[in-house]
Design an enzyme around this catalytic site. Structure first.
Site, PDB file in Angstrom:
ATOM      1  N   LYS A  32      -8.606 -15.817   2.587  1.00 50.08           N
ATOM      2  CA  LYS A  32      -9.382 -16.914   1.996  1.00 50.08           C
ATOM      3  C   LYS A  32      -8.831 -18.241   2.524  1.00 50.08           C
ATOM      4  CE  LYS A  32     -10.853 -14.052  -1.819  1.00 50.08           C
ATOM      5  NZ  LYS A  32     -10.327 -13.319  -2.972  1.00 50.08           N
ATOM      6  N   ASP A  67      -2.544 -13.713 -10.227  1.00 48.28           N
ATOM      7  CA  ASP A  67      -3.304 -13.489  -8.997  1.00 48.28           C
ATOM      8  C   ASP A  67      -3.621 -14.856  -8.411  1.00 48.28           C
ATOM      9  OD1 ASP A  67      -5.186 -13.015  -7.005  1.00 48.28           O
ATOM     10  OD2 ASP A  67      -6.035 -11.268  -8.038  1.00 48.28           O
ATOM     11  N   PHE A 111     -11.806 -11.158 -11.707  1.00 52.04           N
ATOM     12  CA  PHE A 111     -12.317 -10.562 -10.477  1.00 52.04           C
ATOM     13  C   PHE A 111     -12.353  -9.037 -10.644  1.00 52.04           C
ATOM     14  CE2 PHE A 111     -12.110  -9.216  -6.020  1.00 52.04           C
ATOM     15  CZ  PHE A 111     -13.093 -10.025  -5.481  1.00 52.04           C
TER      16      PHE A 111
HETATM   17  C1  LIG Z   1     -10.481 -12.004  -3.108  1.00 54.03           C
HETATM   18  C2  LIG Z   1      -9.774 -11.490  -4.299  1.00 54.03           C
HETATM   19  C3  LIG Z   1      -9.164 -10.241  -4.267  1.00 54.03           C
HETATM   20  C4  LIG Z   1      -9.286  -9.407  -3.035  1.00 54.03           C
HETATM   21  O1  LIG Z   1      -8.795  -8.138  -3.112  1.00 54.03           O
HETATM   22  P1  LIG Z   1      -8.814  -7.206  -1.831  1.00 54.03           P
HETATM   23  O2  LIG Z   1      -7.884  -6.135  -2.168  1.00 54.03           O
HETATM   24  O3  LIG Z   1      -8.414  -8.042  -0.653  1.00 54.03           O
HETATM   25  O4  LIG Z   1     -10.205  -6.731  -1.629  1.00 54.03           O
HETATM   26  C5  LIG Z   1      -8.493  -9.815  -5.406  1.00 54.03           C
HETATM   27  N1  LIG Z   1      -8.434 -10.593  -6.513  1.00 54.03           N
HETATM   28  C6  LIG Z   1      -9.027 -11.804  -6.559  1.00 54.03           C
HETATM   29  C7  LIG Z   1      -8.950 -12.627  -7.786  1.00 54.03           C
HETATM   30  C8  LIG Z   1      -9.725 -12.276  -5.458  1.00 54.03           C
HETATM   31  O5  LIG Z   1     -10.321 -13.462  -5.499  1.00 54.03           O
END
Ligand SMILES: *Cc1c(COP(=O)(O)O)cnc(C)c1O
Length: 414
Positions: free
Chosen positions: A225, A199, A128
């Site tokens: 989510k 993560d 991500f």
């Molecule tokens: C959705 C997501 C994030 C989100 O990060 P924010 O700081 O809330 O914008 C981070 N890492 C992964 C893998 C995600 O899917």
């Protein structure tokens, strides 16, 4: 999936579904099939009442007294302890604060600091974006002490070596839905003396996770989510108990102090998980998040996973039956054991097709350059919804509806 699939059969599955009762706890707009809970979960019905209460009564009437009488001060720990039950952590190992990105920075920087003499941060290309960007930030701030190495997942196991400070991986991949073997990679990292940070953004509330069972060091995850915490909900982080006394995180704000209200000049980290906090809690966001977390905690994760797997298999079977030869390829693994709670398809015209689908009331999403994502959220999605969604998709393809010019224009958020 060998049974003859038809809508009546799926209606029967819904009637027999032990999780079916959760659906009425969520606000679902009419004539909408929502398959994007992996990006932004739907609103729990109680969230509106909770938001009204925290704004109207707690803020409006009780004002500053709320820190004590409405327990605002304990929100990060209380919520963290609830989330701990979803990810296989103990009390006092999870806390709710900041965003996923910020939490990653805090823990990755702390992990690097715990590993003097080791120079590698290992992650995978195509992780991500925020994860890679934040790790690039950690690298820059280390002034050459550590470098980020991105390694294709097939080579990851061998790439973890004695020079690896920390491995940072997303358990379920946001685009493909591929799921790592958390136990095997954690064991490998430890065998080489490396730390590992998971993560869990696409895992928490979607697949069973056992952080202490696998011996993970650190984890971060997202509130909006599968936890249905609302847009921009606070995130969470996990630090295994054995690391808490030595962890030094870079954002040493007053909420992480051993005694914030002593108002002393010198920073002294709190003894436990609280040392990962930085500033004032986002009280409204955390209060609303709690409603979603309570619903998820009330559900049996084993049943959630079983339904999610069945939904994924159903979707794949229907896509194979109804969309043969129309240019779609399956990106996600066909093996449920290697897939999170989403299925991704690739199509050259993915963007326009998704726009046409959304216009017909089926919401999934698109990830550049050509991926259509469909998320399965067992607490509020029914088997018939999946049937209907694939029917609409087949109809859009048959009519060539996606070719309409209005579906070619890209919006700011895709
Ligand atoms: C959705 C997501 C994030 C989100 O990060 P924010 O700081 O809330 O914008 C981070 N890492 C992964 C893998 C995600 O899917």
């Amino acid at each position: 999936m060998t049974e003859q699939l038809n809508r009546d059969l799926l209606q029967r599955w819904d009637q027999e579904d032990e999780l079916a009762g959760f659906r009425e706890q969520f606000h679902l707009p009419d004539n909408l099939i929502y398959m994007n809970g992996n990006s932004l979960g739907v609103m729990p019905r109680q969230a509106l009442a909770r938001a009204q209460d925290v704004v109207g009564r707690e803020w409006g009437n009780d004002l500053i007294r709320s820190w004590n009488i409405n327990h605002w001060i304990d929100l990060p720990q209380r919520l963290g302890n609830k989330i701990a039950r979803l990810v296989g952590a103990d009390e006092g190992e999870v806390i709710v604060c900041d965003s996923t990105s910020v939490n990653l920075f805090k823990l990755a920087a702390a992990a690097v600091r715990m590993q003097p003499g080791r120079s590698k941060i290992i992650s995978e290309p195509g992780n991500f974006p925020t994860d890679l960007y934040v790790l690039q930030g950690v690298e820059q701030f280390s002034d050459g002490r550590v470098q980020l190495h991105t390694v294709e997942r097939e080579q990851l196991f061998d790439a973890i070596d004695e020079d690896t400070a920390v491995v940072v991986l997303t358990h379920v991949h946001y685009k493909s839905g591929s799921m790592f073997d958390m136990a095997a990679l954690t064991a490998r990292a430890h065998e080489k003396g490396a730390l590992i940070l998971w993560d869990l953004s696409h895992s928490t509330g979607a697949v069973p996770v056992d952080l202490n069972g696998v011996g993970a060091d650190f984890a971060i995850g997202c509130g909006y989510k599968y936890l249905n915490g609302g847009p921009g909900a606070p995130a969470f982080l996990f630090v295994a108990r054995r690391h808490q006394a030595t962890l030094q995180q870079p954002l040493s704000g007053w909420f992480g102090h051993a005694n914030p209200f002593a108002m002393r000049d010198d920073y002294e980290p709190a003894p436990g998980i609280e040392r990962t906090l930085c500033g004032t809690t986002s009280v409204i966001g955390a209060s609303v998040l709690e409603v979603g977390v309570d619903l998820m905690v009330a559900a049996d994760m084993t049943k959630v996973r079983a339904k999610s797997v069945k939904m994924g298999e159903l979707f794949i079977a229907l896509v194979e039956q109804r969309l043969q030869g129309l240019g779609f390829t399956l990106v996600s693994s066909k093996d449920s054991a290697q897939r999170g709670s989403q299925v991704s398809l690739r199509h050259e015209q993915g963007y326009a097709i998704m726009q046409a689908l959304i216009a017909r009331g089926v919401i999934g999403d698109f990830r550049a350059p050509d991926i259509l994502r469909f998320g399965f959220t067992p607490l509020y999605l029914r088997y018939v919804d999946i049937w209907d969604a694939v029917e609409v998709l087949a109809d859009i393809m048959a009519r060539g509806e996606w070719q309409s010019s209005e579906y070619q224009v890209r919006t700011k958020v895709t």
